[in-house]
Motif scaffolding. Sequence first.
Motif, mmCIF file in Angstrom:
data_model
loop_
_atom_site.group_PDB
_atom_site.id
_atom_site.type_symbol
_atom_site.label_atom_id
_atom_site.label_comp_id
_atom_site.label_asym_id
_atom_site.label_seq_id
_atom_site.Cartn_x
_atom_site.Cartn_y
_atom_site.Cartn_z
ATOM 1 N N TYR A 25 0.831 -1.234 0.067
ATOM 2 C CA TYR A 25 0.127 -0.127 -0.089
ATOM 3 C C TYR A 25 0.914 1.049 -0.053
ATOM 4 C CZ TYR A 25 -3.834 -3.134 1.342
ATOM 5 O OH TYR A 25 -4.873 -4.006 1.253
ATOM 6 N N ALA A 27 1.060 4.848 1.289
ATOM 7 C CA ALA A 27 0.479 5.976 2.052
ATOM 8 C C ALA A 27 1.266 7.095 2.091
ATOM 9 C CB ALA A 27 0.290 5.404 3.655
ATOM 10 N N GLY A 28 2.278 7.258 2.871
ATOM 11 C CA GLY A 28 3.193 8.381 2.808
ATOM 12 C C GLY A 28 4.205 8.255 1.807
ATOM 13 N N GLY A 29 4.378 6.854 1.711
ATOM 14 C CA GLY A 29 5.615 6.459 0.787
ATOM 15 C C GLY A 29 7.045 6.775 1.269
ATOM 16 N N MET A 30 6.984 7.203 2.595
ATOM 17 C CA MET A 30 8.429 7.482 3.346
ATOM 18 C C MET A 30 9.314 6.207 3.397
ATOM 19 S SD MET A 30 8.635 10.902 3.614
ATOM 20 C CE MET A 30 8.183 10.521 1.782
ATOM 21 N N THR A 31 8.587 5.013 3.388
ATOM 22 C CA THR A 31 9.538 3.753 3.602
ATOM 23 C C THR A 31 9.481 3.314 2.108
ATOM 24 O OG1 THR A 31 9.219 3.857 6.118
ATOM 25 C CG2 THR A 31 9.741 1.656 4.759
ATOM 26 N N THR A 32 8.272 2.900 1.741
ATOM 27 C CA THR A 32 8.205 2.003 0.630
ATOM 28 C C THR A 32 9.040 2.619 -0.448
ATOM 29 O OG1 THR A 32 5.920 1.189 1.319
ATOM 30 C CG2 THR A 32 6.604 1.038 -0.892
ATOM 31 N N HIS A 73 1.557 12.687 10.249
ATOM 32 C CA HIS A 73 2.199 12.892 11.429
ATOM 33 C C HIS A 73 1.917 14.572 11.735
ATOM 34 C CE1 HIS A 73 3.783 9.447 10.663
ATOM 35 N NE2 HIS A 73 5.001 9.652 10.028
ATOM 36 N N GLY A 97 10.886 12.711 12.592
ATOM 37 C CA GLY A 97 11.644 13.152 11.231
ATOM 38 C C GLY A 97 11.930 14.663 11.227
ATOM 39 N N THR A 106 2.518 8.622 7.408
ATOM 40 C CA THR A 106 1.228 8.584 8.076
ATOM 41 C C THR A 106 1.471 7.560 9.261
ATOM 42 O OG1 THR A 106 0.729 6.683 6.865
ATOM 43 C CG2 THR A 106 0.066 8.665 5.634
ATOM 44 N N ALA A 118 10.915 3.120 15.650
ATOM 45 C CA ALA A 118 9.605 4.050 15.248
ATOM 46 C C ALA A 118 9.194 4.344 16.755
ATOM 47 C CB ALA A 118 8.725 3.650 14.290
ATOM 48 N N ASP A 119 8.595 5.935 16.521
ATOM 49 C CA ASP A 119 7.852 6.436 17.972
ATOM 50 C C ASP A 119 6.405 6.083 18.164
ATOM 51 O OD1 ASP A 119 9.968 8.328 18.474
ATOM 52 O OD2 ASP A 119 9.571 9.163 16.627
ATOM 53 N N ILE A 158 -5.099 -1.202 7.701
ATOM 54 C CA ILE A 158 -5.352 -0.500 8.604
ATOM 55 C C ILE A 158 -6.357 0.478 8.513
ATOM 56 C CG2 ILE A 158 -4.353 0.962 10.905
ATOM 57 C CD1 ILE A 158 -1.695 -0.585 10.011
ATOM 58 N N SER A 179 18.109 11.199 11.708
ATOM 59 C CA SER A 179 16.818 10.708 11.120
ATOM 60 C C SER A 179 15.761 11.266 12.264
ATOM 61 C CB SER A 179 16.666 9.455 11.013
ATOM 62 O OG SER A 179 16.810 8.564 12.330
ATOM 63 N N ARG A 180 15.931 11.500 13.345
ATOM 64 C CA ARG A 180 14.941 11.506 14.511
ATOM 65 C C ARG A 180 14.505 10.420 14.726
ATOM 66 N NH1 ARG A 180 17.077 15.910 16.326
ATOM 67 N NH2 ARG A 180 15.407 16.665 17.548
ATOM 68 N N TYR A 181 14.463 9.300 14.276
ATOM 69 C CA TYR A 181 14.178 7.945 14.919
ATOM 70 C C TYR A 181 14.547 7.778 16.212
ATOM 71 C CZ TYR A 181 12.220 5.467 10.709
ATOM 72 O OH TYR A 181 11.652 5.367 9.634
HETATM 73 C C1 LIG Z 1 14.272 10.508 6.600
HETATM 74 C C2 LIG Z 1 13.301 9.841 7.376
HETATM 75 C C3 LIG Z 1 12.972 10.227 8.777
HETATM 76 C C4 LIG Z 1 12.081 9.485 9.523
HETATM 77 N N1 LIG Z 1 12.238 9.782 10.963
HETATM 78 C C5 LIG Z 1 11.245 9.143 11.722
HETATM 79 C C6 LIG Z 1 11.367 9.208 13.265
HETATM 80 O O1 LIG Z 1 11.908 10.224 13.852
HETATM 81 N N2 LIG Z 1 10.356 8.530 13.864
HETATM 82 C C7 LIG Z 1 9.408 7.776 13.432
HETATM 83 O O2 LIG Z 1 8.626 7.209 13.973
HETATM 84 N N3 LIG Z 1 9.624 7.483 11.844
HETATM 85 C C8 LIG Z 1 10.413 8.173 11.067
HETATM 86 N N4 LIG Z 1 10.446 7.859 9.810
HETATM 87 C C9 LIG Z 1 9.474 6.942 9.258
HETATM 88 C C10 LIG Z 1 8.039 8.061 8.609
HETATM 89 O O3 LIG Z 1 7.781 8.810 9.655
HETATM 90 C C11 LIG Z 1 7.057 6.937 8.177
HETATM 91 O O4 LIG Z 1 6.043 6.639 9.230
HETATM 92 C C12 LIG Z 1 7.218 5.815 7.761
HETATM 93 O O5 LIG Z 1 8.141 5.816 6.802
HETATM 94 C C13 LIG Z 1 5.972 5.026 7.091
HETATM 95 O O6 LIG Z 1 4.684 5.739 6.910
HETATM 96 P P1 LIG Z 1 4.251 5.867 5.519
HETATM 97 O O7 LIG Z 1 2.895 6.576 5.648
HETATM 98 O O8 LIG Z 1 5.254 6.594 4.606
HETATM 99 O O9 LIG Z 1 4.214 4.423 4.860
HETATM 100 P P2 LIG Z 1 4.481 3.941 3.417
HETATM 101 O O10 LIG Z 1 6.154 4.011 2.987
HETATM 102 O O11 LIG Z 1 3.539 4.196 2.312
HETATM 103 O O12 LIG Z 1 4.119 2.401 3.561
HETATM 104 C C14 LIG Z 1 5.013 1.531 4.667
HETATM 105 C C15 LIG Z 1 4.494 0.150 4.532
HETATM 106 O O13 LIG Z 1 3.413 0.208 5.493
HETATM 107 C C16 LIG Z 1 2.079 -0.418 4.618
HETATM 108 N N5 LIG Z 1 1.170 0.345 4.948
HETATM 109 C C17 LIG Z 1 0.953 1.806 4.873
HETATM 110 N N6 LIG Z 1 -0.386 1.949 4.970
HETATM 111 C C18 LIG Z 1 -0.888 0.879 5.487
HETATM 112 C C19 LIG Z 1 -2.303 0.553 6.062
HETATM 113 N N7 LIG Z 1 -3.447 1.764 6.099
HETATM 114 N N8 LIG Z 1 -2.704 -0.693 6.381
HETATM 115 C C20 LIG Z 1 -1.706 -1.617 6.382
HETATM 116 N N9 LIG Z 1 -0.511 -1.301 5.797
HETATM 117 C C21 LIG Z 1 -0.101 -0.231 5.178
HETATM 118 C C22 LIG Z 1 2.774 -0.370 3.415
HETATM 119 O O14 LIG Z 1 2.171 -1.574 2.480
HETATM 120 C C23 LIG Z 1 4.090 -0.520 3.374
HETATM 121 O O15 LIG Z 1 4.610 -1.843 3.649
HETATM 122 C C24 LIG Z 1 11.092 8.543 9.044
HETATM 123 C C25 LIG Z 1 11.268 8.292 7.769
HETATM 124 C C26 LIG Z 1 12.259 9.058 6.847
HETATM 125 C C27 LIG Z 1 12.475 8.796 5.330
#
Ligand SMILES: Cc1cc2nc3c(=O)[nH]c(=O)nc-3n(C[C@H](O)[C@H](O)[C@H](O)COP(=O)(O)OP(=O)(O)OC[C@H]3O[C@@H](n4cnc5c(N)ncnc54)[C@H](O)[C@@H]3O)c2cc1C
Length: 261
Positions: A25, A27-32, A73, A97, A106, A118-119, A158, A179-181
């Motif tokens: 999926y 969502a924010g794409g920040m990990t994917t 967030h 972050g 998200t 993660a927080d 979710i 990263s602030r993680y």
């Molecule tokens: C530079 C950087 C710094 C960061 N710093 C921090 C930090 O300080 N603290 C922290 O906690 N996080 C941190 N993050 C993580 C960030 O906050 C995101 O929450 C995290 O990357 C995933 O959220 P996303 O919405 O981008 O998910 P996505 O990248 O879009 O998806 C991630 C995974 O979740 C699954 N997914 C997404 N939404 C759903 C759903 N509704 N139901 C089921 N599965 C789902 C997807 O299939 C995928 O496998 C950081 C990321 C980056 C790139």
Amino acid sequence: MKSFNYHSAKDSKEASKLSSSSSAYLAGGMTTIPSMKLGLASYKDIINIKGIKKLSGIKVSGKSVIIGATTKHAEVANSKDIKKAISSLAALAEGIGDPQVRNRGTIGGSIANNDPSADYPSACIALDAIIHTNHRKIEASKFFKGMFETALKKGELIESIEFKIPEKSSYQKHPNPASRYAIVGVYVAKHKKGINVGVTGAKSCVYNDKDLAGTLSNNFSSSALDNVKISTSGMNSDIHASAEYRANMVKAFAKKAVDAC
Ligand SMILES: Cc1cc2nc3c(=O)[nH]c(=O)nc-3n(C[C@H](O)[C@H](O)[C@H](O)COP(=O)(O)OP(=O)(O)OC[C@H]3O[C@@H](n4cnc5c(N)ncnc54)[C@H](O)[C@@H]3O)c2cc1C
């Protein structure tokens, strides 16, 4: 990056129908997206869920705060309702972050990913969260299974996360300066029926520190933790901090969180 099919789902039913053994999926794409760019992950199908209206938004009732899975967030950090009901949750979101990450990442993506640093997972544990999916409700204590592993089945979506409003709470962390993680983060929450201490960053998966919670149940003060010894067993040890250092941080941040309550 390998090629993939891109879909945009209009509701949870369509999203779940489009999912397969090789889908993610979006969502924010920040990990994917970074994982795909770096070649760490590849998918046949990417299913954008950001257009599903039902998945976004914040509702506060007398006893709980319900946050839609695609709520960013920054929206949690800036919500007046969340600041009033559980100010520590808004503060946690503010500490994630940088502004770019907070305006795309998200809550649903964060907990589905279950990064050990993660927080939000610590908030889910401390605030007795219930994860609402398109199929069922899962208690936070049964949701986080291990490093990057959750109770979600393939394609399970979710929809929202329901947090119990505590009497008092605070989240304290030592952020990785890049990263602030959380190198270690501790979320203390005092509920009418008990105390939870959600710890992230210290081990391979978030956990409720029952020893700290038990001690605080008898005496809710930081000095009550002075003589508690945190075991280094299972603690992460890496270039950022040794197991011993992390064990010390768990205690120090638990005390800081109690004082901040
Ligand atoms: C530079 C950087 C710094 C960061 N710093 C921090 C930090 O300080 N603290 C922290 O906690 N996080 C941190 N993050 C993580 C960030 O906050 C995101 O929450 C995290 O990357 C995933 O959220 P996303 O919405 O981008 O998910 P996505 O990248 O879009 O998806 C991630 C995974 O979740 C699954 N997914 C997404 N939404 C759903 C759903 N509704 N139901 C089921 N599965 C789902 C997807 O299939 C995928 O496998 C950081 C990321 C980056 C790139």
